[in-house]
Design a protein around this motif. Structure first.
Motif, PDB file in Angstrom:
ATOM      1  N   GLY A 296       0.889  -1.296  -0.143  1.00 29.31           N
ATOM      2  CA  GLY A 296      -0.023  -0.105  -0.180  1.00 29.31           C
ATOM      3  C   GLY A 296       0.926   1.270   0.040  1.00 29.31           C
ATOM      4  N   ARG A 297       2.098   1.306   0.865  1.00 32.26           N
ATOM      5  CA  ARG A 297       2.677   2.405   0.901  1.00 32.26           C
ATOM      6  C   ARG A 297       3.481   2.723  -0.657  1.00 32.26           C
ATOM      7  NH1 ARG A 297       5.378   6.091   4.525  1.00 32.26           N
ATOM      8  NH2 ARG A 297       6.157   7.668   3.373  1.00 32.26           N
ATOM      9  N   GLN A 298       3.966   1.468  -1.161  1.00 37.55           N
ATOM     10  CA  GLN A 298       4.758   1.705  -2.448  1.00 37.55           C
ATOM     11  C   GLN A 298       3.438   2.374  -3.282  1.00 37.55           C
ATOM     12  OE1 GLN A 298       7.552  -1.215  -3.668  1.00 37.55           O
ATOM     13  NE2 GLN A 298       6.853  -2.480  -1.416  1.00 37.55           N
ATOM     14  N   LEU A 299       2.543   1.815  -3.369  1.00 39.23           N
ATOM     15  CA  LEU A 299       1.444   2.431  -4.203  1.00 39.23           C
ATOM     16  C   LEU A 299       1.078   3.896  -4.166  1.00 39.23           C
ATOM     17  CD1 LEU A 299      -0.852  -0.831  -4.387  1.00 39.23           C
ATOM     18  CD2 LEU A 299       0.147   0.303  -6.447  1.00 39.23           C
TER      19      LEU A 299
ATOM     20  N   PHE B 114     -13.323   4.910   6.096  1.00 40.77           N
ATOM     21  CA  PHE B 114     -14.203   4.408   7.353  1.00 40.77           C
ATOM     22  C   PHE B 114     -13.112   4.509   8.600  1.00 40.77           C
ATOM     23  CE2 PHE B 114     -16.714   1.996   4.099  1.00 40.77           C
ATOM     24  CZ  PHE B 114     -17.774   2.742   3.892  1.00 40.77           C
ATOM     25  N   PRO B 115     -13.777   5.175   9.567  1.00 45.85           N
ATOM     26  CA  PRO B 115     -13.021   4.929  10.982  1.00 45.85           C
ATOM     27  C   PRO B 115     -12.452   3.853  11.117  1.00 45.85           C
ATOM     28  CG  PRO B 115     -14.759   6.420  11.155  1.00 45.85           C
ATOM     29  CD  PRO B 115     -14.897   5.704   9.775  1.00 45.85           C
ATOM     30  N   GLU B 116     -13.084   2.576  11.029  1.00 47.62           N
ATOM     31  CA  GLU B 116     -12.562   1.298  11.432  1.00 47.62           C
ATOM     32  C   GLU B 116     -11.617   0.961  10.382  1.00 47.62           C
ATOM     33  OE1 GLU B 116     -17.115   2.336  12.221  1.00 47.62           O
ATOM     34  OE2 GLU B 116     -15.989   2.361  10.469  1.00 47.62           O
ATOM     35  N   ASN B 117     -11.258   1.578   9.354  1.00 49.14           N
ATOM     36  CA  ASN B 117     -10.261   1.053   8.590  1.00 49.14           C
ATOM     37  C   ASN B 117      -8.889   1.695   9.024  1.00 49.14           C
ATOM     38  OD1 ASN B 117      -8.514  -0.079   6.512  1.00 49.14           O
ATOM     39  ND2 ASN B 117      -9.922   0.460   4.812  1.00 49.14           N
ATOM     40  N   ALA B 118      -8.353   1.129  10.149  1.00 47.69           N
ATOM     41  CA  ALA B 118      -7.231   1.547  10.825  1.00 47.69           C
ATOM     42  C   ALA B 118      -6.113   1.425  10.003  1.00 47.69           C
ATOM     43  CB  ALA B 118      -7.067   0.871  12.111  1.00 47.69           C
ATOM     44  N   ALA B 119      -5.866   0.484   9.179  1.00 45.50           N
ATOM     45  CA  ALA B 119      -4.552   0.217   8.395  1.00 45.50           C
ATOM     46  C   ALA B 119      -4.518   1.364   7.159  1.00 45.50           C
ATOM     47  CB  ALA B 119      -4.481  -1.161   7.532  1.00 45.50           C
TER      48      ALA B 119
ATOM     49  N   PHE C  28      -0.494  12.499   4.555  1.00 45.15           N
ATOM     50  CA  PHE C  28      -1.919  12.722   4.603  1.00 45.15           C
ATOM     51  C   PHE C  28      -2.396  13.396   5.868  1.00 45.15           C
ATOM     52  CE2 PHE C  28      -1.789  10.330   0.975  1.00 45.15           C
ATOM     53  CZ  PHE C  28      -2.874  10.717   0.016  1.00 45.15           C
ATOM     54  N   ARG C  29      -3.263  14.377   5.926  1.00 48.25           N
ATOM     55  CA  ARG C  29      -3.882  14.791   7.258  1.00 48.25           C
ATOM     56  C   ARG C  29      -5.343  14.595   7.255  1.00 48.25           C
ATOM     57  NH1 ARG C  29      -5.157  20.839   7.158  1.00 48.25           N
ATOM     58  NH2 ARG C  29      -5.633  21.173   4.809  1.00 48.25           N
ATOM     59  N   ARG C  30      -5.738  14.299   8.431  1.00 49.66           N
ATOM     60  CA  ARG C  30      -7.267  14.231   8.565  1.00 49.66           C
ATOM     61  C   ARG C  30      -7.781  15.624   8.660  1.00 49.66           C
ATOM     62  NH1 ARG C  30      -7.806   9.118  12.877  1.00 49.66           N
ATOM     63  NH2 ARG C  30      -6.189   7.915  11.905  1.00 49.66           N
ATOM     64  N   ILE C  31      -8.976  16.037   8.081  1.00 51.01           N
ATOM     65  CA  ILE C  31      -9.603  17.153   7.829  1.00 51.01           C
ATOM     66  C   ILE C  31     -10.896  17.197   8.944  1.00 51.01           C
ATOM     67  CG2 ILE C  31     -10.868  18.478   6.285  1.00 51.01           C
ATOM     68  CD1 ILE C  31      -7.857  18.596   5.722  1.00 51.01           C
ATOM     69  N   GLY C  32     -11.442  15.859   8.998  1.00 52.62           N
ATOM     70  CA  GLY C  32     -12.389  16.068   9.710  1.00 52.62           C
ATOM     71  C   GLY C  32     -13.212  14.519   9.564  1.00 52.62           C
ATOM     72  N   THR C  33     -14.432  14.421  10.222  1.00 50.26           N
ATOM     73  CA  THR C  33     -15.414  13.358  10.174  1.00 50.26           C
ATOM     74  C   THR C  33     -16.605  13.978   9.540  1.00 50.26           C
ATOM     75  OG1 THR C  33     -14.430  12.325  12.172  1.00 50.26           O
ATOM     76  CG2 THR C  33     -16.500  11.483  11.571  1.00 50.26           C
ATOM     77  N   ARG C  34     -16.872  13.128   8.409  1.00 55.76           N
ATOM     78  CA  ARG C  34     -18.373  13.338   7.760  1.00 55.76           C
ATOM     79  C   ARG C  34     -19.106  12.293   8.421  1.00 55.76           C
ATOM     80  NH1 ARG C  34     -17.387  12.796   1.730  1.00 55.76           N
ATOM     81  NH2 ARG C  34     -19.308  14.010   1.732  1.00 55.76           N
ATOM     82  N   GLU C  35     -19.935  12.511   9.453  1.00 56.93           N
ATOM     83  CA  GLU C  35     -20.938  11.839  10.231  1.00 56.93           C
ATOM     84  C   GLU C  35     -22.092  11.335   9.294  1.00 56.93           C
ATOM     85  OE1 GLU C  35     -21.619  14.580  13.696  1.00 56.93           O
ATOM     86  OE2 GLU C  35     -19.506  14.183  14.609  1.00 56.93           O
ATOM     87  N   ARG C  36     -22.328  10.208   9.752  1.00 58.38           N
ATOM     88  CA  ARG C  36     -23.848   9.524   9.158  1.00 58.38           C
ATOM     89  C   ARG C  36     -23.750   9.902   7.612  1.00 58.38           C
ATOM     90  NH1 ARG C  36     -27.438   7.405  12.574  1.00 58.38           N
ATOM     91  NH2 ARG C  36     -28.990   8.575  11.449  1.00 58.38           N
ATOM     92  N   ILE C  37     -22.788   9.902   6.709  1.00 64.72           N
ATOM     93  CA  ILE C  37     -22.732  10.406   5.598  1.00 64.72           C
ATOM     94  C   ILE C  37     -23.561   9.400   4.495  1.00 64.72           C
ATOM     95  CG2 ILE C  37     -20.477   9.366   4.779  1.00 64.72           C
ATOM     96  CD1 ILE C  37     -21.664  12.734   3.978  1.00 64.72           C
TER      97      ILE C  37
ATOM     98  N   LEU D 266      -5.993   4.263   7.272  1.00 57.49           N
ATOM     99  CA  LEU D 266      -5.628   5.705   8.169  1.00 57.49           C
ATOM    100  C   LEU D 266      -4.105   5.741   8.402  1.00 57.49           C
ATOM    101  CD1 LEU D 266      -8.653   5.808  10.387  1.00 57.49           C
ATOM    102  CD2 LEU D 266      -8.256   7.466   8.291  1.00 57.49           C
ATOM    103  N   THR D 267      -3.636   4.764   9.037  1.00 59.75           N
ATOM    104  CA  THR D 267      -2.210   4.534   9.482  1.00 59.75           C
ATOM    105  C   THR D 267      -1.235   4.941   8.128  1.00 59.75           C
ATOM    106  OG1 THR D 267      -2.704   3.206  11.494  1.00 59.75           O
ATOM    107  CG2 THR D 267      -0.295   3.332  10.503  1.00 59.75           C
ATOM    108  N   LEU D 268      -1.672   4.088   7.050  1.00 60.31           N
ATOM    109  CA  LEU D 268      -0.943   4.224   5.855  1.00 60.31           C
ATOM    110  C   LEU D 268      -0.757   5.535   5.398  1.00 60.31           C
ATOM    111  CD1 LEU D 268       0.359   3.116   3.050  1.00 60.31           C
ATOM    112  CD2 LEU D 268      -2.062   2.881   2.271  1.00 60.31           C
ATOM    113  N   HIS D 269      -1.815   6.087   5.275  1.00 56.99           N
ATOM    114  CA  HIS D 269      -2.116   7.678   4.817  1.00 56.99           C
ATOM    115  C   HIS D 269      -1.424   8.449   5.571  1.00 56.99           C
ATOM    116  CE1 HIS D 269      -5.048   5.651   2.025  1.00 56.99           C
ATOM    117  NE2 HIS D 269      -4.392   6.696   1.327  1.00 56.99           N
TER     118      HIS D 269
END
Length: 172
Positions: free
Chosen positions: A97-100, A121-126, A136-145, A128-131
């Protein structure tokens, strides 16, 4: 995985493997709101050529892919894209993933893309960590999108974490 990894442009002949990796991501319920991969024709028409890449091992097996779509057809957003990256479950945790993502960033910046976004998705920890490690920076949460229509989250409203990476060449 065997041997070194090659990152190269995605071709139509890669689609069966790309689709299988996409389908495996969909099955987790934490990769996309899409319930099925698109056809090659729909995928091909909607993705930019620049940065549409696959990672392969020395046998030619596709280990993962990355691609992006414009966020808008408006001229002012010509350098802003939303990307996706997927890695085969068999190749997870091996740095594919990092190479890609690194290759994608380089290709995108090479054609004047200054902002790369994604919703994860917040549950996709891998992912989020990769990015995070790729700048990459977290801009915010889109709640119940959106309401999930399939899988383990079917019938539930889902949040997504909006991330972005700005090209240093365009920071001021």
């Amino acid at each position: 995985m065997t041997g070194p990894v090659t990152i190269r442009p995605m071709t139509a002949s890669d689609w069966p493997a790309v689709e299988a990796i996409y389908r495996a991501g969909i099955a987790t319920g934490n990769a996309t709101f899409e319930a099925e991969p698109p056809s090659w024709e729909h995928f091909h028409a909607g993705k930019l050529y620049a940065g549409r890449l696959v990672a392969t091992d020395d046998t030619g097996t596709v280990l993962g892919w990355v691609a992006a779509s414009p966020v808008s057809t408006r001229e002012v957003y010509r350098g802003v894209v939303e990307h996706s990256v997927y890695v085969s479950p068999a190749a997870a945790g091996q740095g594919i993933g990092r190479q890609l993502v690194d290759a994608f960033i380089s290709a995108a910046e090479g054609v004047g893309i200054w902002t790369i976004q994604s919703s994860i998705f917040p549950e996709n920890a891998a992912s989020l960590t990769l990015h995070n490690h790729a700048g990459f920076r977290r801009i915010g949460t889109r709640e119940r999108i959106a309401l999930m229509t399939y899988g383990p989250w079917a019938g539930q409203w889902r949040d997504t974490t909006l991330i972005e990476r700005r090209s240093a060449a365009h920071e001021s």
